[in-house]
Motif scaffolding. Structure first.
Motif, short mmCIF file in Angstrom:
data_model
loop_
_atom_site.label_atom_id
_atom_site.label_comp_id
_atom_site.label_asym_id
_atom_site.label_seq_id
_atom_site.Cartn_x
_atom_site.Cartn_y
_atom_site.Cartn_z
N PRO A 35 0.73 -1.08 0.24
CA PRO A 35 -0.19 0.02 -0.34
C PRO A 35 1.16 1.48 0.34
O PRO A 35 -0.11 3.01 -0.29
CB PRO A 35 -0.46 -0.13 1.44
N VAL A 36 2.02 1.10 0.20
CA VAL A 36 2.95 2.44 0.55
C VAL A 36 4.77 2.19 -0.41
O VAL A 36 5.28 1.26 -0.32
CB VAL A 36 3.54 2.97 2.18
N MET A 37 4.36 3.09 -0.84
CA MET A 37 6.07 4.22 -1.28
C MET A 37 6.73 4.52 -0.08
O MET A 37 6.01 5.44 -0.78
CB MET A 37 5.71 4.18 -2.98
N THR A 38 7.93 4.75 -0.71
CA THR A 38 8.96 5.25 0.87
C THR A 38 9.90 5.35 0.25
O THR A 38 10.10 4.69 -1.08
CB THR A 38 9.16 4.22 1.64
N PHE A 39 10.60 7.53 -0.21
CA PHE A 39 11.61 7.45 -0.28
C PHE A 39 12.39 7.61 0.42
O PHE A 39 12.06 8.26 2.25
CB PHE A 39 11.91 8.34 -1.38
N ARG A 40 13.67 7.44 0.96
CA ARG A 40 14.88 8.35 2.62
C ARG A 40 16.02 8.60 1.84
O ARG A 40 16.20 7.53 0.95
CB ARG A 40 14.71 6.80 3.41
N SER A 41 15.87 9.98 1.47
CA SER A 41 17.56 10.44 1.16
C SER A 41 18.93 9.31 1.58
O SER A 41 18.82 9.14 2.57
CB SER A 41 17.83 11.39 1.74
N THR A 42 20.13 9.22 1.18
CA THR A 42 21.26 8.83 1.83
C THR A 42 22.25 10.13 1.31
O THR A 42 23.62 9.68 2.29
CB THR A 42 21.70 7.40 0.76
#
Length: 201
Positions: A106-113
């Motif tokens: 249900p969820v798409m995520t983005f986490r910066s690096t």
């Protein structure tokens, strides 16, 4: 010699160096305002036109370090059921097991690096995009649109961004062949971002 034929011997003024904006005051934590932000995409359809869509339900945060932009970070969580392309049947197909399988994922995520300053108002942020249980790197080029205080006293910052992905790398492989050659949906997808974020109190 007439006055209009005289040469102007006054030396031209030397160009003035323009200092870059002092972004130190921007340092802090921000919450993305979804009512004034857009997360969208563009896909080639039937090899001849573009279909545009976006997500209506998402949350996100920014940590900006004006003195050292490389220390800035970003997070984003997108509810996949909120996808809209202007066509109900197409939206239903995108939510199905052929594409986003929203019941399972249900969820798409983005986490910066990583964050980089490219000079002027241009920045680049790299992170991990997680979709359909697959996590792969994504790089977004950003333009800083400025800072303003709105009528309610909120300090806002704005960014525009763009990126390109191959959807097949996240397992989005459904397609249909065309009689004239080619396929119905492009593998390359353009992502577009228009972000307004409010500084936390």
């Amino acid at each position: 010699m007439g006055i209009f034929s005289r040469k102007d011997t006054t030396p031209a003024p030397a160009p003035q160096a323009t200092a870059g904006p002092d972004l130190t005051a921007l340092t802090g934590d921000y919450t993305i305002d979804p009512s004034h932000s857009t997360i969208g995409f563009v896909a080639r359809h039937a090899m001849v036109t573009n279909v545009k869509g976006g997500f209506q339900d998402f949350t996100g945060t920014l940590h900006l370090d004006g003195a050292d932009p490389t220390k800035s970070t970003a997070t984003l969580d997108v509810q996949m059921a909120s996808i809209e392309t202007g066509n109900t049947d197409r939206d239903g197909h995108l939510k199905s097991s052929d594409f986003f399988k929203i019941d399972e994922h249900p969820v798409m995520t983005f986490r910066s690096t990583k964050a980089e300053s490219l000079g002027g108002d241009d920045y680049r942020i790299t992170g991990e995009l997680s979709l359909l249980g697959v996590t792969k790197p994504l790089t977004i080029d950003l333009e800083f649109n400025g800072v303003a205080k709105d009528p309610f006293g909120n300090e806002r910052v704005g960014f525009e961004g763009k990126a390109e992905i191959l959807r097949s790398e996240w397992g989005l492989t459904w397609n249909a062949a065309l009689e004239t050659g080619g396929v119905l949906v492009s593998d390359k997808i353009k992502l577009v971002f228009d972000i307004s974020a409010i500084k936390n109190a």
